[in-house]
Design an enzyme around this catalytic site. Structure first.
Site, mmCIF file in Angstrom:
data_model
loop_
_atom_site.group_PDB
_atom_site.id
_atom_site.type_symbol
_atom_site.label_atom_id
_atom_site.label_comp_id
_atom_site.label_asym_id
_atom_site.label_seq_id
_atom_site.Cartn_x
_atom_site.Cartn_y
_atom_site.Cartn_z
ATOM 1 N N ARG A 1 -1.137 -5.550 4.703
ATOM 2 C CA ARG A 1 -0.365 -4.966 3.605
ATOM 3 C C ARG A 1 0.825 -4.197 4.188
ATOM 4 N NH1 ARG A 1 -5.236 -1.666 0.852
ATOM 5 N NH2 ARG A 1 -5.151 -0.846 2.970
ATOM 6 N N ARG B 1 0.884 -1.171 0.000
ATOM 7 C CA ARG B 1 0.000 0.000 0.000
ATOM 8 C C ARG B 1 0.916 1.213 0.000
ATOM 9 N NH1 ARG B 1 -2.677 4.057 0.270
ATOM 10 N NH2 ARG B 1 -4.718 4.336 1.163
ATOM 11 N N GLU C 1 -11.380 5.525 -4.989
ATOM 12 C CA GLU C 1 -11.856 4.139 -4.924
ATOM 13 C C GLU C 1 -12.466 3.739 -6.263
ATOM 14 O OE1 GLU C 1 -11.869 1.890 -2.196
ATOM 15 O OE2 GLU C 1 -10.463 3.368 -1.415
#
Length: 140
Positions: free
Chosen positions: A73, A31, A39
């Site tokens: 992540r 990330r 999004e």
């Protein structure tokens, strides 16, 4: 954490998330630190993903891992093409927000301010909804 890793980008999930294969064949989900891209289904989401893909897909990048998030992540600063910073490039091109909730980076903030003033990328839209608010509204 604060470790540096090099690896090859094998998949782009969206503008700020991708998969990396390390030299020892470990696959990591990464990330991008300090930013938030639109999004899926938000304006400019596809452009952010395309930008990230053009910048780093199938290339070797250098990561500075800051920490892991609640989804496992690795949150990292990404350098590519020797000196480019992916967070900075996404913001400069109007494809991400500086994630001020998690970052106090004045360079990123100044790049976002410039992109906003110049109406670059997502800042062309009459109303922009930050991704964290978009996610919150989706949950309701």
């Amino acid at each position: 954490m604060g470790q540096n890793i090099n690896g090859k980008v094998t998949a782009i999930t969206d503008g700020d998330t991708f998969k990396l294969l390390t030299k020892d064949s470990t696959q990591l989900k990464i990330r991008v630190a300090n930013i938030d891209c639109p999004e899926r289904k938000q304006p400019f989401s596809k452009r952010a993903k395309q930008f990230t893909s053009n910048a780093i897909f199938n290339k070797y990048v250098n990561l500075h891992i800051l920490k892991k998030d609640r989804y496992g992540r690795s949150i990292a600063l990404i350098r590519y093409n020797d000196s480019l910073d992916l967070s900075e490039q996404l913001i400069k091109n109007g494809l991400a927000w500086h994630y001020r909730q998690y970052s106090k980076d004045s360079v990123l903030q100044s790049l976002e301010d410039k992109a906003r003033q110049s109406k670059i990328g997502l800042w062309q839209e009459p109303t922009v909804i930050p991704p964290w608010e978009w996610r919150k509204n989706k949950r309701k």
